[in-house]
Write an enzyme that holds these catalytic residues in place. Structure first.
Site, PDB file in Angstrom:
ATOM      1  N   TYR A  81      43.927  36.088  38.414  1.00 50.49           N
ATOM      2  CA  TYR A  81      44.141  37.091  39.448  1.00 50.49           C
ATOM      3  C   TYR A  81      42.876  37.938  39.626  1.00 50.49           C
ATOM      4  O   TYR A  81      42.438  38.172  40.762  1.00 50.49           O
ATOM      5  CB  TYR A  81      45.323  37.982  39.068  1.00 50.49           C
ATOM      6  CG  TYR A  81      45.657  39.043  40.088  1.00 50.49           C
ATOM      7  CD1 TYR A  81      46.354  38.720  41.251  1.00 50.49           C
ATOM      8  CD2 TYR A  81      45.295  40.372  39.884  1.00 50.49           C
ATOM      9  CE1 TYR A  81      46.671  39.695  42.182  1.00 50.49           C
ATOM     10  CE2 TYR A  81      45.608  41.346  40.811  1.00 50.49           C
ATOM     11  CZ  TYR A  81      46.299  41.006  41.958  1.00 50.49           C
ATOM     12  OH  TYR A  81      46.613  41.975  42.883  1.00 50.49           O
ATOM     13  N   SER A 128      41.947  44.384  44.890  1.00 50.31           N
ATOM     14  CA  SER A 128      42.625  45.044  43.774  1.00 50.31           C
ATOM     15  C   SER A 128      41.593  45.754  42.906  1.00 50.31           C
ATOM     16  O   SER A 128      40.425  45.348  42.866  1.00 50.31           O
ATOM     17  CB  SER A 128      43.375  44.015  42.919  1.00 50.31           C
ATOM     18  OG  SER A 128      43.856  44.591  41.714  1.00 50.31           O
ATOM     19  N   LYS A 180      40.535  38.217  43.116  1.00 49.95           N
ATOM     20  CA  LYS A 180      40.246  39.472  43.820  1.00 49.95           C
ATOM     21  C   LYS A 180      38.749  39.760  43.838  1.00 49.95           C
ATOM     22  O   LYS A 180      38.219  40.301  44.821  1.00 49.95           O
ATOM     23  CB  LYS A 180      41.030  40.613  43.185  1.00 49.95           C
ATOM     24  CG  LYS A 180      42.545  40.469  43.343  1.00 49.95           C
ATOM     25  CD  LYS A 180      42.959  40.398  44.805  1.00 49.95           C
ATOM     26  CE  LYS A 180      44.445  40.352  44.997  1.00 49.95           C
ATOM     27  NZ  LYS A 180      44.859  40.386  46.422  1.00 49.95           N
TER      28      LYS A 180
END
Length: 224
Positions: free
Chosen positions: A124, A111, A128
């Site tokens: 998150y 991401s 990533k």
């Protein structure tokens, strides 16, 4: 091609999308949860039993949950890593023997948030960023074995993921705000798929350990 998914409906839709693009494609589906003990092993074993080889691994599992580090529990952190990181590591390890034989490739979906921090998405972002570093490390280990591994780092993409994480109203607002990004919109999923296809194929033969940002300039965006 073997594809797996958490929901039977989603898996069938993906299969039909593949067949619509290439009617003679051999598509094998395995419904299951990558977090389940033994499922990654089952997935690889069934693929090898059916096709006799593995040429490409694409790891695309992902999830997030909005909230601050102060408010969210460690259990939420663990769940995000269990979905975003652990299956990619397991599948890479399980596939490497076969990929060495075929001089194959690995593509992992990361991401833009591996690079650009975001309030209320710390876990998150961390997951990533971990995938980006995992890719670089595996590249340094496996290049001499003929295995290449790269990441794609998408930005805002109209894949349904933003709506699931943020809700319809918030997601709609973010897509509206994307008109201010350098490329004034979010991505269509096919645009990210094109990058994955490039990284998986021979046209990227001199690339390994790369984290390819496909975010429409989102990382460059500064509202000030």
């Amino acid at each position: 091609m073997t594809i797996t998914g958490l929901t039977a409906d989603g898996l069938e839709k993906t299969k039909q999308s593949v067949l619509n693009a290439k009617s003679n494609a051999q598509v094998y589906t395995v419904h299951g949860d990558l977090r389940t003990t033994g499922f990654c092993e089952q997935l690889v074993q069934e693929t090898v039993s059916r096709f006799g080889r593995i040429d490409v691994l694409v790891s695309n599992a992902g999830w997030s949950s909005a909230g601050s580090v102060y408010d969210q529990s460690v259990e939420v952190y663990q769940e995000i890593f269990d979905i975003n990181v652990t299956p990619a590591v397991k599948l890479t390890k399980l596939c490497l023997t076969y990929l060495r034989q075929t001089k194959g490739t690995i593509v992992i979906t990361s991401s833009h948030l591996a690079i650009k921090p975001s309030a209320n998405f710390a876990y998150y972002c961390m997951s990533k960023a971990a995938l980006d570093m995992f890719t670089r490390c595996v590249a340094s280990e496996e290049g001499h074995n003929g295995v290449r591994i790269n990441n794609v780092n998408p930005g805002l993409t109209d894949s349904g993921f933003p709506q699931k994480v943020l809700g319809e109203e918030k997601a709609a607002q973010i897509f509206e705000d994307s008109k201010n990004f350098p490329i004034a919109r979010g991505a269509d999923p096919s645009e990210i798929a094109n990058v994955i296809t490039f990284l998986a194929g021979n046209k990227s033969s001199f690339m390994t350990g790369s984290c390819v940002v496909a975010d429409g300039g989102l990382i460059c965006y500064n509202p000030l």
